[in-house]
Design an enzyme around this catalytic site. Structure first.
Site, PDB file in Angstrom:
ATOM      1  N   GLU A  43       4.326  -4.390  12.337  1.00 42.65           N
ATOM      2  CA  GLU A  43       3.353  -3.302  12.188  1.00 42.65           C
ATOM      3  C   GLU A  43       2.183  -3.906  11.434  1.00 42.65           C
ATOM      4  OE1 GLU A  43       3.397  -0.520  13.561  1.00 42.65           O
ATOM      5  OE2 GLU A  43       5.492  -0.123  14.022  1.00 42.65           O
TER       6      GLU A  43
ATOM      7  N   GLU B  12       8.532   2.577  15.097  1.00 44.37           N
ATOM      8  CA  GLU B  12       9.249   2.978  13.898  1.00 44.37           C
ATOM      9  C   GLU B  12       9.334   4.504  13.914  1.00 44.37           C
ATOM     10  OE1 GLU B  12       7.084   0.513  10.652  1.00 44.37           O
ATOM     11  OE2 GLU B  12       9.234   0.114  10.459  1.00 44.37           O
TER      12      GLU B  12
ATOM     13  N   ASN C  90       0.804  -1.238   0.000  1.00 45.65           N
ATOM     14  CA  ASN C  90       0.000   0.000   0.000  1.00 45.65           C
ATOM     15  C   ASN C  90       0.835   1.285   0.000  1.00 45.65           C
ATOM     16  OD1 ASN C  90       0.614  -0.881   2.656  1.00 45.65           O
ATOM     17  ND2 ASN C  90      -0.830   0.594   3.456  1.00 45.65           N
TER      18      ASN C  90
ATOM     19  N   CYS D  80      -2.919   1.727   6.431  1.00 51.78           N
ATOM     20  CA  CYS D  80      -3.142   1.123   7.744  1.00 51.78           C
ATOM     21  C   CYS D  80      -3.767   2.146   8.683  1.00 51.78           C
ATOM     22  CB  CYS D  80      -1.857   0.565   8.306  1.00 51.78           C
ATOM     23  SG  CYS D  80      -0.577   1.791   8.419  1.00 51.78           S
TER      24      CYS D  80
HETATM   25  P1  NAD Z   1       0.475  -9.355   3.702  1.00 54.12           P
HETATM   26  O1  NAD Z   1       0.671  -9.740   5.142  1.00 54.12           O
HETATM   27  O2  NAD Z   1      -0.309 -10.262   2.851  1.00 54.12           O
HETATM   28  O3  NAD Z   1       1.897  -9.188   2.988  1.00 54.12           O
HETATM   29  C1  NAD Z   1       2.900  -8.347   3.523  1.00 54.12           C
HETATM   30  C2  NAD Z   1       4.260  -8.860   3.054  1.00 54.12           C
HETATM   31  O4  NAD Z   1       4.494 -10.137   3.645  1.00 54.12           O
HETATM   32  C3  NAD Z   1       4.373  -9.062   1.543  1.00 54.12           C
HETATM   33  O5  NAD Z   1       5.674  -8.713   1.120  1.00 54.12           O
HETATM   34  C4  NAD Z   1       4.152 -10.559   1.403  1.00 54.12           C
HETATM   35  O6  NAD Z   1       4.726 -11.084   0.227  1.00 54.12           O
HETATM   36  C5  NAD Z   1       4.848 -11.070   2.644  1.00 54.12           C
HETATM   37  N1  NAD Z   1       4.403 -12.401   3.095  1.00 54.12           N
HETATM   38  C6  NAD Z   1       3.226 -13.034   2.844  1.00 54.12           C
HETATM   39  N2  NAD Z   1       3.210 -14.248   3.439  1.00 54.12           N
HETATM   40  C7  NAD Z   1       4.390 -14.379   4.088  1.00 54.12           C
HETATM   41  C8  NAD Z   1       4.958 -15.409   4.908  1.00 54.12           C
HETATM   42  N3  NAD Z   1       4.297 -16.533   5.183  1.00 54.12           N
HETATM   43  N4  NAD Z   1       6.181 -15.203   5.435  1.00 54.12           N
HETATM   44  C9  NAD Z   1       6.865 -14.055   5.196  1.00 54.12           C
HETATM   45  N5  NAD Z   1       6.381 -13.060   4.427  1.00 54.12           N
HETATM   46  C10 NAD Z   1       5.150 -13.211   3.885  1.00 54.12           C
HETATM   47  O7  NAD Z   1      -0.132  -7.878   3.741  1.00 54.12           O
HETATM   48  P2  NAD Z   1      -0.574  -6.969   2.493  1.00 54.12           P
HETATM   49  O8  NAD Z   1      -1.870  -7.493   1.995  1.00 54.12           O
HETATM   50  O9  NAD Z   1       0.564  -6.814   1.560  1.00 54.12           O
HETATM   51  O10 NAD Z   1      -0.777  -5.545   3.210  1.00 54.12           O
HETATM   52  C11 NAD Z   1      -1.953  -5.146   3.818  1.00 54.12           C
HETATM   53  C12 NAD Z   1      -1.858  -5.259   5.332  1.00 54.12           C
HETATM   54  O11 NAD Z   1      -0.735  -4.509   5.816  1.00 54.12           O
HETATM   55  C13 NAD Z   1      -3.048  -4.651   6.038  1.00 54.12           C
HETATM   56  O12 NAD Z   1      -3.471  -5.483   7.077  1.00 54.12           O
HETATM   57  C14 NAD Z   1      -2.505  -3.339   6.611  1.00 54.12           C
HETATM   58  O13 NAD Z   1      -3.170  -2.836   7.720  1.00 54.12           O
HETATM   59  C15 NAD Z   1      -1.125  -3.721   6.934  1.00 54.12           C
HETATM   60  N6  NAD Z   1      -0.299  -2.514   7.058  1.00 54.12           N
HETATM   61  C16 NAD Z   1       0.100  -2.103   8.308  1.00 54.12           C
HETATM   62  C17 NAD Z   1       0.844  -0.939   8.449  1.00 54.12           C
HETATM   63  C18 NAD Z   1       1.308  -0.465   9.808  1.00 54.12           C
HETATM   64  O14 NAD Z   1       2.255   0.319   9.885  1.00 54.12           O
HETATM   65  N7  NAD Z   1       0.701  -0.885  10.910  1.00 54.12           N
HETATM   66  C19 NAD Z   1       1.198  -0.190   7.320  1.00 54.12           C
HETATM   67  C20 NAD Z   1       0.760  -0.635   6.067  1.00 54.12           C
HETATM   68  C21 NAD Z   1       0.018  -1.809   5.951  1.00 54.12           C
END
Ligand code: NAD
Length: 484
Positions: free
Chosen positions: A250, A464, A152, A284
């Site tokens: 996060e 962070e 995102n 997020c």
């Molecule tokens: P996701 O968890 O599906 O993927 C995040 C990353 O993790 C990607 O690079 C993905 O390829 C990797 N990944 C997936 N499975 C994995 C595994 N088993 N082991 C290691 N890595 C793995 O999340 P998304 O759909 O890309 O992002 C959306 C989510 O991120 C939402 O829940 C959002 O709230 C959260 N987010 C949080 C913040 C924050 O600062 N709190 C900021 C932005 C997004």
């Protein structure tokens, strides 16, 4: 033929081999291919971590002022390339060009801020009870860190981690989300061109469940900083438990804005509109719940519906557009399914709720800005982070009840209150369980030097950003010396 992109590993650019590749399409127009990227697998993890270990020796002993100079030069290159990078970000992720431009600038600011920290104190001098003795502390890098990031904010989120990781002297493996690999490669190119020694930053494109999971548990890795979903965060926490791996998470949010009866409604409606539908609700820190003190409920809902009606949805490259597509067909389907489920559970859809399929929108993953209403604390629209342009509203009979509703969530990332009563505002900052609190400002939009992180299931103990952001990427050594 669309462009074929390469990973930066050990200072060399390495493209896809055989059929180990994946393609990305423009979410606003799926007839356009953005590029082809290497799909690394679990078997590649050890080699990439070795490349990072190779870069570590030189980087950790380099003078911090020299490390700072590389970060400042990286920032300068990102600013020089801003138009190209922002355009690519819009094409691959879908956000508007204005949002992409602001994000590219924020990514540069992360490198400027952390580059500047090269001149900050590296530790403290402490008193010693002995004569002619001195005690001091110094901050040291922890080693190789793996950065796993979502789609995102594909420039800002890696930059938020790279800045502190690098200024502390760590080497890095960056595993970006597959929808937005190009943005991560722009960052790697700027770092490389700025003179970063080989192996200090390495990129690993490919699926999270293979290369991501393998990197997070590879031998030689000292820390994993993860931003993403609670599901994957929980898997990483499970695997790290009982080991010495340092883990920063996060995770999600279900951020609420509370509008009290004495609020300045012009301020509140502007802030809620931008935080709910900006970036198509895929932040997020997006506002996804609005709680209104009862006498204002009808007026606030009317005004939000009017704003939703007037939002121009389309390709982010069109300067008139205010809201782009969702990042993917899967994300669009998930959000639409959650809206349908919320409705089946009794929520009312006050505006939107559907995919846009007219001629201007049919080639992209577009959805109408959506407003739902429910008083059921179990309704999916109230409980779940939908990560789309969906706002759920409900009323509260008193400010105290409003505070209770804001805290009614397993998440605790960000929250806002709209009021002109200082006492109410102050009580809100004290009583809300969230890492970020806004008064008469949106839930989203925290500058690079402000400590950032979630409470409850939204985050971990490590913050962070800001000076606090160095904590995860460093360890403190205490040194005592007798000089008599
Ligand atoms: P996701 O968890 O599906 O993927 C995040 C990353 O993790 C990607 O690079 C993905 O390829 C990797 N990944 C997936 N499975 C994995 C595994 N088993 N082991 C290691 N890595 C793995 O999340 P998304 O759909 O890309 O992002 C959306 C989510 O991120 C939402 O829940 C959002 O709230 C959260 N987010 C949080 C913040 C924050 O600062 N709190 C900021 C932005 C997004």
């Amino acid at each position: 033929m669309s462009e074929v992109y390469e990973n930066l590993i050990g200072g060399r650019w390495i493209g896809p081999t055989g059929d180990r590749r994946f393609e990305r399409k423009n979410p606003a127009d799926v007839t356009e291919t953005i590029g082809t990227f290497p799909a690394l697998g679990s078997e590649d993890a050890d080699d990439i971590v070795d490349a990072a270990l190779g870069g570590l020796a030189e980087w950790r002993t380099m003078k911090v002022l020299d490390r700072g100079r590389v970060l400042l030069q990286t920032a300068a290159l990102l600013r020089e390339r801003l138009d190209e990078i922002a355009r690519d970000l819009t094409r691959e992720m879908g956000k508007t060009l204005a949002e992409a431009t602001a994000e590219t600038s924020a990514a540069a600011a992360f490198f400027e801020y952390n580059g500047g920290l090269a001149r900050a104190p590296e530790g403290d001098v402490l008193p010693d009870r002995r004569d002619d003795a001195l005690v001091w502390t110094r901050r040291e890098p922890i080693g190789v860190v793996v950065l796993i990031t979502p789609w995102n904010d594909p420039l800002a989120t890696p930059a938020r981690k790279l800045g502190p990781a690098l200024i502390c002297g760590n080497s890095v493996v960056l595993k970006p989300a597959s929808y937005t690999a190009l943005s991560a490669l722009h960052l790697a190119r700027a770092l490389h061109d700025a003179g970063l020694p080989p192996g200090v930053v390495n990129t690993a494109t490919g699926s999270g469940s293979t290369i991501g999971a393998a990197l997070a548990s590879a031998r030689g890795v000292a820390g994993v900083s993860f931003t993403g979903s609670n599901e994957v965060g929980a898997q990483l926490q499970g695997r790290a438990a009982g080991s010495s791996l340092r883990l920063q998470t996060e995770l999600g949010g279900k951020n609420a804005a509370l509008v009290l009866r004495d609020a300045d409604l012009d301020v509140a409606i502007d802030a809620i509109t931008s935080a709910a539908w900006g970036q198509t609700g895929q932040r997020c820190t997006s506002t996804s719940r609005v709680i209104v003190e009862e006498p204002l409920m009808d007026e606030v809902v009317d005004r939000l519906v009017k704003r939703a009606e007037s939002l121009r949805v389309g390709s982010g490259l069109d300067p008139r557009v205010e809201m782009g597509p969702l990042v993917s067909a899967e994300q669009l389907d998930q959000v639409l399914a959650a809206v349908a489920e919320g409705r089946a559970q009794g929520a009312e859809v006050l505006f939107g709720g559907e995919r846009l399929v007219d001629e201007d929108h049919r080639d992209g993953h577009f959805m109408a800005p959506t407003i739902m209403s429910t008083a059921d604390p179990q309704n999916v629209a109230w409980v779940e982070e939908l990560f789309g342009p969906v706002l759920t509203v409900r009323s509260a009979s008193t400010p105290e009840e409003g505070v209770e509703f804001v805290n009614q969530s397993r998440y605790g990332l960000s929250a806002a209150v709209f009021t002109t009563d200082l006492r109410r505002a102050f009580a809100f900052t004290r009583d809300i369980e969230a890492g970020q609190i806004s008064i008469n400002l949106p839930t989203a939009g925290w500058d690079v030097h402000v400590p950032f992180g979630g409470f409850k299931e939204s985050g971990s103990a490590f913050r962070e950003q800001g000076v606090e952001g160095l904590g995860f990427y460093s360890r403190t050594k205490s040194i005592a010396m007798y000089g008599g």
